[in-house]
Design a protein around this motif. Structure first.
Motif, PDB file in Angstrom:
ATOM      1  N   GLY A 143       0.828  -1.197   0.000  1.00 27.59           N
ATOM      2  CA  GLY A 143       0.000   0.000   0.000  1.00 27.59           C
ATOM      3  C   GLY A 143       0.866   1.252   0.000  1.00 27.59           C
ATOM      4  N   ARG A 144       0.358   2.312  -0.611  1.00 28.72           N
ATOM      5  CA  ARG A 144       1.113   3.568  -0.669  1.00 28.72           C
ATOM      6  C   ARG A 144       1.215   4.183   0.722  1.00 28.72           C
ATOM      7  NH1 ARG A 144      -1.362   7.020  -5.098  1.00 28.72           N
ATOM      8  NH2 ARG A 144       0.200   8.535  -4.410  1.00 28.72           N
ATOM      9  N   THR A 145       2.195   5.028   0.907  1.00 27.03           N
ATOM     10  CA  THR A 145       2.506   5.513   2.251  1.00 27.03           C
ATOM     11  C   THR A 145       2.391   7.026   2.387  1.00 27.03           C
ATOM     12  OG1 THR A 145       4.875   5.717   1.755  1.00 27.03           O
ATOM     13  CG2 THR A 145       4.095   3.580   2.559  1.00 27.03           C
ATOM     14  N   ALA A 157       6.858   4.501   4.880  1.00 23.33           N
ATOM     15  CA  ALA A 157       7.443   3.528   3.949  1.00 23.33           C
ATOM     16  C   ALA A 157       8.404   2.595   4.679  1.00 23.33           C
ATOM     17  CB  ALA A 157       8.154   4.247   2.812  1.00 23.33           C
ATOM     18  N   ARG A 158       9.153   3.133   5.626  1.00 26.84           N
ATOM     19  CA  ARG A 158      10.055   2.290   6.410  1.00 26.84           C
ATOM     20  C   ARG A 158       9.258   1.321   7.287  1.00 26.84           C
ATOM     21  NH1 ARG A 158      15.071   4.066   5.538  1.00 26.84           N
ATOM     22  NH2 ARG A 158      15.209   6.149   4.590  1.00 26.84           N
ATOM     23  N   VAL A 205       8.035 -12.715  -5.184  1.00 32.14           N
ATOM     24  CA  VAL A 205       7.815 -11.633  -6.149  1.00 32.14           C
ATOM     25  C   VAL A 205       7.716 -10.235  -5.547  1.00 32.14           C
ATOM     26  CG1 VAL A 205       6.596 -13.260  -7.644  1.00 32.14           C
ATOM     27  CG2 VAL A 205       5.267 -11.793  -6.106  1.00 32.14           C
ATOM     28  N   ASN A 206       7.513 -10.118  -4.240  1.00 31.90           N
ATOM     29  CA  ASN A 206       7.233  -8.799  -3.686  1.00 31.90           C
ATOM     30  C   ASN A 206       8.527  -8.027  -3.420  1.00 31.90           C
ATOM     31  OD1 ASN A 206       6.323  -6.604  -1.849  1.00 31.90           O
ATOM     32  ND2 ASN A 206       4.379  -7.704  -2.011  1.00 31.90           N
ATOM     33  N   PRO A 207       8.659  -6.823  -3.996  1.00 33.32           N
ATOM     34  CA  PRO A 207       9.888  -6.037  -3.795  1.00 33.32           C
ATOM     35  C   PRO A 207      10.208  -5.780  -2.326  1.00 33.32           C
ATOM     36  CG  PRO A 207       8.565  -5.084  -5.552  1.00 33.32           C
ATOM     37  CD  PRO A 207       7.732  -6.157  -4.923  1.00 33.32           C
ATOM     38  N   ARG A 219      12.480   3.637  -3.912  1.00 34.98           N
ATOM     39  CA  ARG A 219      11.681   3.197  -5.065  1.00 34.98           C
ATOM     40  C   ARG A 219      10.193   3.460  -4.838  1.00 34.98           C
ATOM     41  NH1 ARG A 219      13.798  -2.427  -7.822  1.00 34.98           N
ATOM     42  NH2 ARG A 219      16.017  -1.897  -7.978  1.00 34.98           N
ATOM     43  N   THR A 220       9.739   3.189  -3.631  1.00 32.24           N
ATOM     44  CA  THR A 220       8.321   3.396  -3.335  1.00 32.24           C
ATOM     45  C   THR A 220       7.947   4.865  -3.476  1.00 32.24           C
ATOM     46  OG1 THR A 220       8.218   1.502  -1.831  1.00 32.24           O
ATOM     47  CG2 THR A 220       6.537   3.210  -1.555  1.00 32.24           C
TER      48      THR A 220
END
Length: 460
Positions: A143-145, A157-158, A205-207, A219-220
């Motif tokens: 999810g976006r942060t 994000a951290r 698969v998850n970054p 990156r996020t």
């Protein structure tokens, strides 16, 4: 006794709600506001809803959790740290919600999408079945942060990176992953991938499970694009407690009243498919067909509280639109009308067409061979979002994302505008908005991935 998990998809907003049941009682996770769908599902499977839980205070839709708890008498689980003013079951990391002897939820704190985000591990007599991850671990992404403010995006994000690793460390590989967001939702940091997943798949698969913290964060944050303006209102509504939903039909309107609203510059939204809109529509109407994410774009574009009139071919279209709109807190529709444009017109001169072309037609026009019946392009307008433009765009195009069009219309050079997006849906909305200002417009009703093969020069 088996445990079944039923998905209640809201594809227009890119979200999933869930009903988990042992066949007798059920828990509902992250319900949308139109809870009649949830009640109908519970009735079909013969389960009594005893618990409703939220993974977080949602920013992309108005929750139906409080109303569902009121209607069913269920306990309403909410993050204790959010301290909502309504009756609720306060939940925190390590708590266990005993839905039945055969079905329980173990609460895990997974901050990142929000500060107080929770995930719920579904456990049965045979152990862990899966985890409801809300806006934390999504299919191939997270999810976006930045929804709580850009100033918190780095910190969250951290925390998101740590939360996803926590889920991976604590849960078995075979555990199913059931996110709320990520099916086209703007709550997703990047586009989600796949129709289902497990912890083991996400490990591959998850970054967030492959990148070190600093690289994941950079990156996020670099990949975050704009999100709908109405998101600013959703969290406030959900935290204070939404009102019960009202899906009664709006007042009817006569052709004369409809014309007056259009001439006053009010929002009158045509819900039909864009091809029908292009063939004939009332001058001044805005095209946002129900075949696409109508509520998302309308909620993003319209001033909150502005008078809104809906027109469709049938009463069912209007009812479907109302249902979509209450999910984002647009509770009042001033009026509605149904029928063809010619029947709804107060004057035959109100009915107009929107000229259309393909990318092949645009390429021909730029080469001097303008398709019959179309004006030559003076401006090529791309109304996609920033990340789409950055990935690839037409050489020489002007870029004004659709959400910025009203404020930046004066930046578009004079002359005939040929407007495109990724598929034609947003471009039709943009063309209708530009036509309201008197611009001469041609809609490129085509998929952008056909532009290069049509011979158009690309830039990146």
């Amino acid at each position: 006794m088996s445990i079944d998990v039923h998905v209640i998809a809201t594809s227009s907003l890119g979200d999933h709600s869930y009903l988990a049941t042992d066949g007798q009682v059920a828990v509902v996770v992250d319900p949308q506001r139109d809870v009649d769908r949830v009640l109908a599902l519970a009735g079909r499977v013969g389960a009594r809803i005893t618990h409703v839980v939220e993974t977080h205070v949602h920013n992309d839709y108005v929750s139906g959790g409080l109303e569902l708890a009121r209607l069913t008498g269920a306990q309403y689980g909410f993050a204790a740290a959010d301290r909502p003013p309504f009756p609720h079951l306060p939940l925190a990391d390590g708590d266990v919600v005993e839905v039945s002897p055969e079905l329980r939820l173990r609460v895990l704190a997974t901050p990142g999408h929000t500060f107080h985000h929770l995930s719920y591990v579904l456990e049965g007599a045979d152990g862990v079945r899966g985890v409801f991850t809300g806006g934390s671990l999504l299919f191939g992404t997270t999810g976006r942060t930045d929804l709580l403010g850009a100033e918190h995006a780095d910190t969250l994000a951290r925390e998101q990176h740590a939360s996803v690793r926590k889920l991976s460390d604590l849960l078995p590989g075979g555990a199913a992953v059931w996110p709320t967001h990520g099916f086209g939702s703007f709550c997703s940091a990047t586009q989600a991938s796949g129709d289902d997943s497990t912890i083991e798949r996400e490990r591959r698969v998850n970054p967030a499970l492959h990148l070190a913290e600093d690289e994941f964060v950079s990156r996020t944050l670099a990949g975050l694009d704009a999100y709908p303006a109405y998101y600013a209102h959703m969290g406030v509504i959900n935290l204070h407690g939404p009102d019960p939903v009202d899906l009664r039909r709006p007042p009817g309107i006569t052709p004369g009243e409809l014309r007056a609203r259009l001439e006053a510059g009010e929002w009158v939204v045509d819900l039909r498919h864009r091809t029908a809109y292009a063939e004939a529509h009332l001058t001044g109407t805005v095209s946002l067909g129900l075949d696409g994410p109508m509520a998302t774009w309308l909620g993003w574009l319209i001033d909150r509280g502005a008078p809104l009139t809906l027109i469709g071919e049938t009463p069912e279209q209007v009812a479907d639109a109302q249902r979509e709109l209450v999910r984002i807190g647009v509770d009042r529709v001033a009026a509605a009308a149904t029928g063809t444009p010619r029947r709804l017109a107060d004057d035959p001169a109100q009915v107009r067409e929107l000229r259309t072309a393909t990318f092949a037609g645009l390429a021909a026009a730029l080469a001097g061979d303008v398709p019959a019946g179309l004006p030559a392009p003076d401006v090529i307008l791309d109304v996609r979002l920033g990340n789409e433009w950055d990935a690839a765009h037409l050489d020489g195009a002007v870029h004004v994302p659709l959400p910025e069009l009203a404020a930046r219309a004066g930046e578009i050079p004079a002359g005939t505008v040929w407007v495109h997006c990724g598929s034609g849906y947003r471009a039709t909305a943009a063309a209708s908005l530009l036509a309201r200002t008197g611009r001469e417009v041609v809609l490129v009703n085509d998929a952008f991935d056909r532009a290069a093969s049509a011979g158009l020069a690309m830039a990146a």
